[in-house]
Structure formats: C-alpha cells, structure tokens
Motif scaffolding. Structure first.
Motif, PDB file in Angstrom:
ATOM      1  N   THR A   9       0.841  -1.213   0.051  1.00  0.00           N
ATOM      2  CA  THR A   9      -0.085  -0.113   0.038  1.00  0.00           C
ATOM      3  C   THR A   9       1.032   1.484   0.069  1.00  0.00           C
ATOM      4  OG1 THR A   9      -1.766  -1.094   1.216  1.00  0.00           O
ATOM      5  CG2 THR A   9      -1.885   1.318   1.182  1.00  0.00           C
ATOM      6  N   LEU A  10       1.936   1.339   0.902  1.00  0.00           N
ATOM      7  CA  LEU A  10       2.898   2.197   0.835  1.00  0.00           C
ATOM      8  C   LEU A  10       3.266   2.565  -0.445  1.00  0.00           C
ATOM      9  CD1 LEU A  10       4.516   4.129   2.608  1.00  0.00           C
ATOM     10  CD2 LEU A  10       6.016   2.650   3.082  1.00  0.00           C
ATOM     11  N   ALA A  11       3.934   1.453  -1.124  1.00  0.00           N
ATOM     12  CA  ALA A  11       4.606   1.786  -2.458  1.00  0.00           C
ATOM     13  C   ALA A  11       3.543   2.223  -3.498  1.00  0.00           C
ATOM     14  CB  ALA A  11       5.152   0.359  -2.988  1.00  0.00           C
ATOM     15  N   ALA A  12       2.442   1.786  -3.405  1.00  0.00           N
ATOM     16  CA  ALA A  12       1.209   1.774  -4.242  1.00  0.00           C
ATOM     17  C   ALA A  12       0.977   3.462  -4.066  1.00  0.00           C
ATOM     18  CB  ALA A  12       0.062   1.053  -4.277  1.00  0.00           C
ATOM     19  N   ASP A  82      14.059  -5.518 -15.853  1.00  0.00           N
ATOM     20  CA  ASP A  82      12.633  -5.492 -15.009  1.00  0.00           C
ATOM     21  C   ASP A  82      11.499  -5.835 -15.590  1.00  0.00           C
ATOM     22  OD1 ASP A  82      14.531  -4.956 -12.657  1.00  0.00           O
ATOM     23  OD2 ASP A  82      14.868  -2.856 -13.631  1.00  0.00           O
ATOM     24  N   PHE A  83      10.623  -6.362 -15.011  1.00  0.00           N
ATOM     25  CA  PHE A  83       9.329  -6.704 -15.537  1.00  0.00           C
ATOM     26  C   PHE A  83       8.570  -7.097 -14.466  1.00  0.00           C
ATOM     27  CE2 PHE A  83       6.016  -8.838 -17.769  1.00  0.00           C
ATOM     28  CZ  PHE A  83       5.835  -7.953 -18.854  1.00  0.00           C
ATOM     29  N   PRO A  84       8.475  -6.280 -13.375  1.00  0.00           N
ATOM     30  CA  PRO A  84       7.865  -6.434 -12.232  1.00  0.00           C
ATOM     31  C   PRO A  84       6.332  -6.962 -12.253  1.00  0.00           C
ATOM     32  CG  PRO A  84       8.143  -4.086 -12.492  1.00  0.00           C
ATOM     33  CD  PRO A  84       8.738  -4.810 -13.306  1.00  0.00           C
ATOM     34  N   LEU A  85       5.931  -8.020 -11.797  1.00  0.00           N
ATOM     35  CA  LEU A  85       4.824  -8.610 -11.782  1.00  0.00           C
ATOM     36  C   LEU A  85       3.548  -7.886 -10.611  1.00  0.00           C
ATOM     37  CD1 LEU A  85       5.264 -12.420 -12.676  1.00  0.00           C
ATOM     38  CD2 LEU A  85       4.761 -10.219 -14.209  1.00  0.00           C
ATOM     39  N   ASP A  86       4.243  -7.544  -9.595  1.00  0.00           N
ATOM     40  CA  ASP A  86       3.170  -6.904  -8.593  1.00  0.00           C
ATOM     41  C   ASP A  86       3.977  -5.487  -8.081  1.00  0.00           C
ATOM     42  OD1 ASP A  86       5.115  -7.886  -6.594  1.00  0.00           O
ATOM     43  OD2 ASP A  86       4.069  -9.652  -6.606  1.00  0.00           O
ATOM     44  N   GLN A  87       3.305  -4.965  -7.285  1.00  0.00           N
ATOM     45  CA  GLN A  87       3.547  -3.729  -6.439  1.00  0.00           C
ATOM     46  C   GLN A  87       5.086  -3.912  -5.781  1.00  0.00           C
ATOM     47  OE1 GLN A  87       2.183  -0.704  -7.270  1.00  0.00           O
ATOM     48  NE2 GLN A  87       4.022   0.006  -6.685  1.00  0.00           N
ATOM     49  N   LEU A  88       5.047  -4.954  -4.975  1.00  0.00           N
ATOM     50  CA  LEU A  88       6.346  -5.501  -4.292  1.00  0.00           C
ATOM     51  C   LEU A  88       7.458  -5.499  -5.004  1.00  0.00           C
ATOM     52  CD1 LEU A  88       7.724  -5.856  -1.536  1.00  0.00           C
ATOM     53  CD2 LEU A  88       6.912  -8.273  -1.578  1.00  0.00           C
ATOM     54  N   ALA A  89       7.294  -6.227  -6.343  1.00  0.00           N
ATOM     55  CA  ALA A  89       8.428  -6.451  -7.406  1.00  0.00           C
ATOM     56  C   ALA A  89       8.698  -5.143  -7.694  1.00  0.00           C
ATOM     57  CB  ALA A  89       7.853  -7.569  -8.228  1.00  0.00           C
ATOM     58  N   LEU A  90       7.999  -4.117  -7.843  1.00  0.00           N
ATOM     59  CA  LEU A  90       8.380  -2.901  -8.511  1.00  0.00           C
ATOM     60  C   LEU A  90       9.079  -2.281  -7.724  1.00  0.00           C
ATOM     61  CD1 LEU A  90       8.078  -0.711 -10.729  1.00  0.00           C
ATOM     62  CD2 LEU A  90       5.887  -0.152  -9.444  1.00  0.00           C
ATOM     63  N   ALA A  91       8.735  -2.202  -6.380  1.00  0.00           N
ATOM     64  CA  ALA A  91       9.573  -1.459  -4.997  1.00  0.00           C
ATOM     65  C   ALA A  91      10.861  -2.032  -4.986  1.00  0.00           C
ATOM     66  CB  ALA A  91       8.671  -1.457  -3.985  1.00  0.00           C
ATOM     67  N   VAL A  92      10.925  -3.428  -5.087  1.00  0.00           N
ATOM     68  CA  VAL A  92      12.192  -3.796  -4.718  1.00  0.00           C
ATOM     69  C   VAL A  92      13.262  -3.918  -6.111  1.00  0.00           C
ATOM     70  CG1 VAL A  92      13.198  -6.096  -4.138  1.00  0.00           C
ATOM     71  CG2 VAL A  92      11.258  -5.498  -3.315  1.00  0.00           C
ATOM     72  N   ALA A  93      12.571  -3.756  -7.278  1.00  0.00           N
ATOM     73  CA  ALA A  93      13.414  -3.390  -8.504  1.00  0.00           C
ATOM     74  C   ALA A  93      13.988  -1.962  -8.361  1.00  0.00           C
ATOM     75  CB  ALA A  93      12.474  -3.588  -9.593  1.00  0.00           C
ATOM     76  N   LYS A 146      14.646   5.960   0.854  1.00  0.00           N
ATOM     77  CA  LYS A 146      14.160   6.712  -0.446  1.00  0.00           C
ATOM     78  C   LYS A 146      13.833   5.807  -1.485  1.00  0.00           C
ATOM     79  CE  LYS A 146      16.605  11.092   0.817  1.00  0.00           C
ATOM     80  NZ  LYS A 146      17.608  11.979   0.207  1.00  0.00           N
ATOM     81  N   ALA A 147      15.045   4.765  -1.606  1.00  0.00           N
ATOM     82  CA  ALA A 147      14.753   3.962  -2.773  1.00  0.00           C
ATOM     83  C   ALA A 147      13.448   3.247  -2.877  1.00  0.00           C
ATOM     84  CB  ALA A 147      15.949   2.881  -3.027  1.00  0.00           C
ATOM     85  N   ILE A 148      12.927   2.672  -1.696  1.00  0.00           N
ATOM     86  CA  ILE A 148      11.935   2.010  -1.790  1.00  0.00           C
ATOM     87  C   ILE A 148      10.336   2.679  -2.031  1.00  0.00           C
ATOM     88  CG2 ILE A 148      12.885  -0.030  -0.219  1.00  0.00           C
ATOM     89  CD1 ILE A 148      11.109   1.301   2.030  1.00  0.00           C
ATOM     90  N   VAL A 149      10.546   3.978  -2.029  1.00  0.00           N
ATOM     91  CA  VAL A 149       9.401   4.659  -2.325  1.00  0.00           C
ATOM     92  C   VAL A 149       9.493   5.565  -3.390  1.00  0.00           C
ATOM     93  CG1 VAL A 149       8.061   4.338   0.064  1.00  0.00           C
ATOM     94  CG2 VAL A 149       9.645   6.032  -0.401  1.00  0.00           C
ATOM     95  N   ASP A 150      10.494   5.451  -4.267  1.00  0.00           N
ATOM     96  CA  ASP A 150      10.861   6.509  -5.087  1.00  0.00           C
ATOM     97  C   ASP A 150       9.965   6.255  -6.221  1.00  0.00           C
ATOM     98  OD1 ASP A 150      12.062   7.715  -7.222  1.00  0.00           O
ATOM     99  OD2 ASP A 150      14.131   7.648  -6.490  1.00  0.00           O
ATOM    100  N   ALA A 151       8.973   7.165  -6.496  1.00  0.00           N
ATOM    101  CA  ALA A 151       8.014   7.060  -7.380  1.00  0.00           C
ATOM    102  C   ALA A 151       8.490   7.337  -8.700  1.00  0.00           C
ATOM    103  CB  ALA A 151       6.903   7.993  -7.082  1.00  0.00           C
ATOM    104  N   PRO A 152       9.135   8.208  -9.150  1.00  0.00           N
ATOM    105  CA  PRO A 152       9.841   8.556 -10.344  1.00  0.00           C
ATOM    106  C   PRO A 152      10.633   7.397 -10.990  1.00  0.00           C
ATOM    107  CG  PRO A 152      10.040  10.684  -9.066  1.00  0.00           C
ATOM    108  CD  PRO A 152       9.495   9.580  -8.128  1.00  0.00           C
ATOM    109  N   LEU A 153      11.495   6.769  -9.892  1.00  0.00           N
ATOM    110  CA  LEU A 153      12.083   5.639 -10.491  1.00  0.00           C
ATOM    111  C   LEU A 153      11.129   4.505 -10.728  1.00  0.00           C
ATOM    112  CD1 LEU A 153      14.796   4.037 -10.912  1.00  0.00           C
ATOM    113  CD2 LEU A 153      14.689   3.669  -8.283  1.00  0.00           C
ATOM    114  N   GLN A 154      10.296   4.302  -9.812  1.00  0.00           N
ATOM    115  CA  GLN A 154       9.368   3.131 -10.436  1.00  0.00           C
ATOM    116  C   GLN A 154       8.470   3.328 -11.653  1.00  0.00           C
ATOM    117  OE1 GLN A 154       6.672   2.416  -6.910  1.00  0.00           O
ATOM    118  NE2 GLN A 154       8.447   2.165  -5.235  1.00  0.00           N
TER     119      GLN A 154
END
Length: 200
Positions: A9-12, A82-93, A146-154
């Motif tokens: 939820t935080l990452a989304a 990177d081909f994240p399949l869910d929100q957690l994968a995206l944050a960790v990417a 910063k990295a785990i919630v970096d919206a522009p990077l995601q």
C-alpha cells in the motif's frame, strides 16, 4: 512492523507522484544492468520479476552455470530487464537499481535466494528484511528509505517494462530473448546453452 500488505500500500501510494521522461536519460540507476563482455558474440536478455518463484528457481538452479560457463568465458552477455509482476516486485526493483551497478547482479541473486523471507512470508516485516539485505550490499539507511518509495524511479521501471512488452511481447517471467528468439519459462542449463549455440 511492515507486513507485506502495508508495504504494498505504501509503495502503491507513492506511484501517484509525477515523473518526467528526462529521468530515464539522467538517472544512472536506469542505465542498463548487465554482466559479461560488451563484445560477447551473443547477447541474452532476461525479463524477470523479483517476486516470481520461477525466476528465483532459475537464479538458484541454472544461473550459476550460465555465469560460470557462458558469461565468464566470454560467450554471452546477459542483460537484466525488469518486468515486475506486482507492486512489491516494482518497489524491490527500484531498490536493486539503487545499489552500486557493480553489485547489482549479486544483489539480485541474493534477493532471489532469500525470496521466501521477504516476498512470501505473511508474517514477515518486509521492510526490515529488505533493509537487512540492502545493508549487506553496502546501502546506507537514507538511500534505502528513499529507494523503496521512489515514485519517479518506479514509474520509469514500468515504462521500461512496457517497452519490453511492446518489443518482445513478453507476458510472463522469466522470459529470455536470444537474438530475435523469445523463449518464456524457467529453462534448464542444457536448453539455455543450446539456444545460445543456435543464436547468431
């Protein structure tokens, strides 16, 4: 404690922040991540999601031989996509792309090796588990936060994922591209090596 659902939820929520196309050109974290000699005769692309069990199986069971026998010998260059399949994968990417480039491949392997601890353990403090791994990789706490919630990077990672989907019709992970040949699924070493041999 940050359970998986809260972390997602935080990452989304972070994704609603704006970004610009210039980020992909200016942010070194979005530069190509690859191992092997730049002039290797064969380039293989690997599309993967860090929460994909099949990708983790490839990383554990096949990748060590691929690296030793094909990458380190100069036969192939392996490019990570990177081909994240869910929100957690995206944050960790985004987190993985925030470690120094020369530590990226090892960090991705570590994430796959510990996937059960942070991706599939319902009782895990996801953020705490990821921080432990990032710290071992040499990341400081401020960079991690910063990295785990970096919206522009995601957002940029999602744009790169979309580009791969358009170019190679990727729909699942892992998917490998040998030259112009697209091969989905967790393939064993013998099959992988045969595909390399067939690629010109």
């Amino acid at each position: 404690m940050t359970p998986r659902r809260s972390f997602l939820t935080l990452a989304a929520g972070a994704l609603v922040l704006p970004t610009t196309a210039a980020l992909a050109q200016e942010d070194p974290r979005l530069a190509e991540r690859a191992i092997g000699k730049p002039d290797a005769p064969v380039t293989v692309l690997e599309f993967f999601s860090l929460t994909c069990g099949h990708c983790a199986a490839f990383s554990r069971e096949t990748f060590p031989r691929v690296k030793q026998e094909l990458v380190d010998t100069g036969r192939i260059r392996l490019v990570y996509r990177d081909f994240p399949l869910d929100q957690l994968a995206l944050a960790v990417a985004g987190l993985a792309r925030s470690v120094p480039a020369d530590r990226y491949s090892a960090f991705v392997s570590t994430l796959f090796a510990t996937q059960d601890r942070w991706a599939f353990n319902r009782n895990a403090d996801v953020k705490a588990e990821l921080w432990k791994l990032a710290a071992v990789a040499g990341m400081d706490r401020e960079t991690f936060e910063k990295a785990i919630v970096d919206a522009p990077l995601q957002r940029a990672i999602l744009e790169q994922r979309a580009a791969g989907q358009r170019e190679f019709n990727v729909s699942s992970t892992p998917t490998f591209v040998f030259g112009s040949r697209v091969v989905p699924g967790n393939i064993g070493f013998d099959r992988f090596a045969a595909l390399v041999a067939e690629t010109r």
